[in-house]
Design an enzyme around this catalytic site. Structure first.
Site, PDB file in Angstrom:
ATOM      1  N   TYR A  75      -1.167   0.409  -5.179  1.00 21.35           N
ATOM      2  CA  TYR A  75      -1.866   1.533  -4.569  1.00 21.35           C
ATOM      3  C   TYR A  75      -2.589   1.076  -3.304  1.00 21.35           C
ATOM      4  O   TYR A  75      -2.592   1.763  -2.286  1.00 21.35           O
ATOM      5  CB  TYR A  75      -2.858   2.093  -5.586  1.00 21.35           C
ATOM      6  CG  TYR A  75      -3.411   3.453  -5.262  1.00 21.35           C
ATOM      7  CD1 TYR A  75      -2.561   4.547  -5.095  1.00 21.35           C
ATOM      8  CD2 TYR A  75      -4.779   3.663  -5.144  1.00 21.35           C
ATOM      9  CE1 TYR A  75      -3.065   5.794  -4.822  1.00 21.35           C
ATOM     10  CE2 TYR A  75      -5.294   4.913  -4.869  1.00 21.35           C
ATOM     11  CZ  TYR A  75      -4.426   5.978  -4.715  1.00 21.35           C
ATOM     12  OH  TYR A  75      -4.940   7.213  -4.439  1.00 21.35           O
ATOM     13  N   CYS A 119      -8.391  12.111  -1.111  1.00 20.33           N
ATOM     14  CA  CYS A 119      -7.531  11.086  -1.704  1.00 20.33           C
ATOM     15  C   CYS A 119      -7.364   9.866  -0.812  1.00 20.33           C
ATOM     16  O   CYS A 119      -7.610   8.743  -1.240  1.00 20.33           O
ATOM     17  CB  CYS A 119      -6.193  11.686  -2.088  1.00 20.33           C
ATOM     18  SG  CYS A 119      -6.374  12.762  -3.513  1.00 20.33           S
ATOM     19  N   HIS A 120      -6.939  10.087   0.431  1.00 18.50           N
ATOM     20  CA  HIS A 120      -6.747   8.927   1.302  1.00 18.50           C
ATOM     21  C   HIS A 120      -7.313   9.173   2.686  1.00 18.50           C
ATOM     22  O   HIS A 120      -6.906   8.567   3.660  1.00 18.50           O
ATOM     23  CB  HIS A 120      -5.267   8.545   1.369  1.00 18.50           C
ATOM     24  CG  HIS A 120      -4.602   8.601   0.029  1.00 18.50           C
ATOM     25  ND1 HIS A 120      -3.831   9.654  -0.370  1.00 18.50           N
ATOM     26  CD2 HIS A 120      -4.649   7.747  -1.010  1.00 18.50           C
ATOM     27  CE1 HIS A 120      -3.419   9.462  -1.609  1.00 18.50           C
ATOM     28  NE2 HIS A 120      -3.902   8.314  -2.026  1.00 18.50           N
ATOM     29  N   GLY A 121      -8.214  10.151   2.765  1.00 17.02           N
ATOM     30  CA  GLY A 121      -9.008  10.307   3.977  1.00 17.02           C
ATOM     31  C   GLY A 121      -8.376  11.017   5.153  1.00 17.02           C
ATOM     32  O   GLY A 121      -8.793  10.808   6.291  1.00 17.02           O
TER      33      GLY A 121
END
Ligand code: HEM
Ligand code: FES
Lengths: 186, 408
Positions: free
Chosen positions: B295, A150-152
């Site tokens: 986001y 998702c965000h590493g």
């Protein structure tokens, strides 16, 4: 308090100051009962959103047989709708986890605090990224542990956060060894 | 509402009604004789477009709800049933899904318009803040609607967004469990999202009434940013504004129809046609396009708590705009420096949207950081200082002078 004239006209028997305190009393009493009532009504309105009895019951402990998990294999089981990673760590995995400079980690924890004594080869963690809840992918990333798509965020072979936005190590579920090849989660 | 009513119904029935409930007079004074500045351009038609889109979402939503089942085992199937079995179900769903996108497109134009022409400045602060509230409610509604489909993107969007609350120190996890009604996103979550997705559009409708009420108290702003001074500066709402609004609404609906009939899935994500699987996170998760800039801000910041705070602040800061912009001149027409910073701001917002759709690595992260800094600097540094240092151009004496030249 100044009263409107039409009220004053009908005010024959009561002394106005007595009426004054009686009305004040009614205001305060009504307000107090109303406030308590409103606060009491909030309790069920808010509490109904918490996990219900069946959800809690479904969270009972589960047994997992470790025998079929091969050396180096990571499996995923579900407990309380949460994925639990059970990693059968290789010698190399264990060594990597133990030789790290703990003080330099974002969430410092020695490997020994993350496994049960005498069971170094078994790492049991909740498979939910501590950033925003995605499920990290096993055997990926630069630390041979997990990589979160998702965000590493990257976790090592002890499930500790090494890089990325996640603030904490993968959480440990409550579990115990029932025998050498069986654990109970919950 | 200004503009004294000259409403004299012809029919006996309407006269009878008017004596008992003066609703005809209200409509007449608000939407017929209501004076609007004579120089409004097409950017002022988006308010009407927004009202129309809210209506479309409510009508299509109510009929979708007749065929939808809010249960983890049946939700995805029922949506596929709408697509394949229900009469015109495909059309109704595509209208609703693309309707949300068009709704957001319109609200973004509407908001940028407000910023460009300084429409949030005194005396329109409350009007502006009501707008920000509507926007927040729209975001909540759109998010929960997207979850109802119960595809992979639905499920993981629900997980990531609800987990934002886990960043709150101390009580975060308790709040998240409470939001879920379980230990993960599950059936209780889907059910409550359905209940709220049905409710919130009507709350929006209520706030829209307040928004329009506030508008009719202070009157519309206009491209010059100066208030109407005489009768010559305004025209009647009907036929002038009605015709202009109607014409552009029709053009907008053609665009909407083009999406619905030719590229209905262009704005969606293919992964949402895979049923939700709590065991596997898709390799690349992204929200709907209209949330992407926020986001990107979240991901630009390497710390969880600060990331979540920045995300929240980037939206809440809009409510403070009336006080952050210190310039007394409203319209960007007469603010040469502001105009440049404004367009840079638009580019940054669109750029953040693009970055939000990219994986969070390498150059994308660096760009997202630079853009995030500009986003906040625009509100917190540029706008307060511009009001002090900018040399504005002379304002026209009146709206009619700006339209007709000095002779008017
Ligand atoms: C502010 C207005 C609204 C917005 C922005 C909105 C937005 C959305 C979105 C983005 C979806 C997902 C569409 C998809 O990907 O398929 C959705 C689904 C849905 N919405 Fe809404 N909605 C609104 C109003 C309503 C109302 C008033 C109702 C019911 C009374 C409703 C009922 C539904 C249902 C049943 C679904 C699931 C079926 C489907 O996916 O098409 N919506 N909504
Ligand atoms: S959820 Fe794993 S990095 Fe964000």
């Amino acid at each position: 308090m100044n009263k409107p004239p039409e009220e004053r006209a009908s005010d024959v028997t009561t002394v106005s100051s007595a009426e004054h305190t009686r009305r004040d009393f009614l205001y305060i009493a009504t307000g107090a009962v109303g406030a308590v009532g409103a606060a009491a009504a909030l309790v069920p309105l808010i509490a109904q959103m918490n996990p219900d009895a069946s959800t809690i019951a479904a969270g009972a402990p589960i047994d997992v047989d470790l025998a079929p998990i091969a050396d180096g294999q990571i499996i995923k089981v579900f407990w309380r709708s949460k994925p639990i990673f059970i990693s059968h760590r290789t010698k190399k995995d264990i060594e990597e986890a133990q030789t790290v400079n703990v003080a330099a980690l974002p969430d410092p924890e020695p490997d020994s605090a993350r496994v049960k004594p005498g069971h170094d080869q078994w790492l049991v963690v909740i498979g939910i990224c501590t950033h925003l809840g995605c499920i990290p992918l096993p055997h990926q990333g630069e630390y041979d542990g997990w990589f979160c798509p998702c965000h590493g965020s990257q976790y090592d072979t002890s499930g500790r956060i090494r890089r990325g936005p996640a603030p904490k190590n993968l959480a440990l579920p409550p579990y115990k060894f029932v025998s050498d090849t069986k654990i109970q989660i919950g | 509402m200004s503009g004294h009513s000259t409403y004299q119904p012809q029919s006996k029935v309407l006269q009878w009604l008017e004596k008992r409930l003066p609703i005809g007079g209200l409509v007449h004074s608000s939407f017929v004789v209501y004076p609007v500045p004579r120089n409004l351009n097409y950017l002022w038609t988006f308010g009407g477009i927004l009202a129309f889109m809210l209506g479309v979402q409510i009508v299509t939503g109510i009929v979708l709800a007749m065929h939808y089942t809010p249960h983890v085992d049946l939700a995805f199937r029922s949506v596929e049933g709408i697509m394949r079995d229900v009469n015109y179900g495909w059309l109704l769903r595509y209208l609703h899904a693309n309707g949300a996108s068009m709704f957001f497109l319109a609200v973004y134009v509407h908001m940028f318009r407000g910023i460009y022409y300084g429409s949030y400045k005194e005396p329109r602060e409350v009007l502006w803040i009501l707008g920000v509230i509507i926007y927040l409610l729209m975001m909540a509604t759109g998010f929960m609607g997207y979850v109802l489909v119960w595809g992979q993107m639905s499920f993981w969007a629900a997980t990531v967004i609800t987990n934002l609350f886990s960043a709150i120190p101390g009580v975060g996890d308790t709040i998240v469990t409470w939001l879920w009604g379980g230990y993960a996103v599950g059936n209780p979550t889907l059910n409550r999202f359905y209940s709220l997705h049905y409710l919130l559009p009507f709350v929006i409708a209520g706030v829209v009434v307040l928004h329009i009420w506030a508008l009719h108290v202070v009157g519309q702003n206009n491209p010059t940013g100066i208030e109407p001074k005489s009768e010559k500066d305004t025209v009647a709402f009907t036929p002038y504004a009605t015709a202009k609004d109607g014409f552009f609404l029709a053009a907008f609906v053609i665009l909407y129809a083009w999406f619905v009939f030719y590229i209905p899935n262009f704005l969606g994500h293919a992964d949402n046609y895979i049923p939700a699987n709590p065991a596997v996170t898709p390799t690349h998760i992204v929200p709907e396009w209209y949330y992407l800039p926020f986001y990107a801000i979240l991901r630009a910041i390497p710390d969880k708590l600060i990331g979540v705070i920045a995300l929240g602040a980037s939206i809440v800061i809009l409510a403070f705009l009336p006080w952050l912009d210190t310039s007394r001149v409203r319209s960007a027409r007469y603010r040469p420096l502001f105009r440049q910073f404004f367009w840079l701001f638009v580019i940054v917002c669109v750029g953040l949207g693009w970055l939000g759709s990219k994986p969070p690595e390498g150059i994308y992260v660096i760009l997202a950081r630079v853009f995030t800094i500009y986003y906040f600097a625009f509100f917190l540094v540029i706008l307060p200082l511009l009001g002090i240092f900018e040399k504005t151009k002379p304002l026209p004496n009146s709206i009619s002078e700006s339209v007709l030249g000095a002779k008017a």
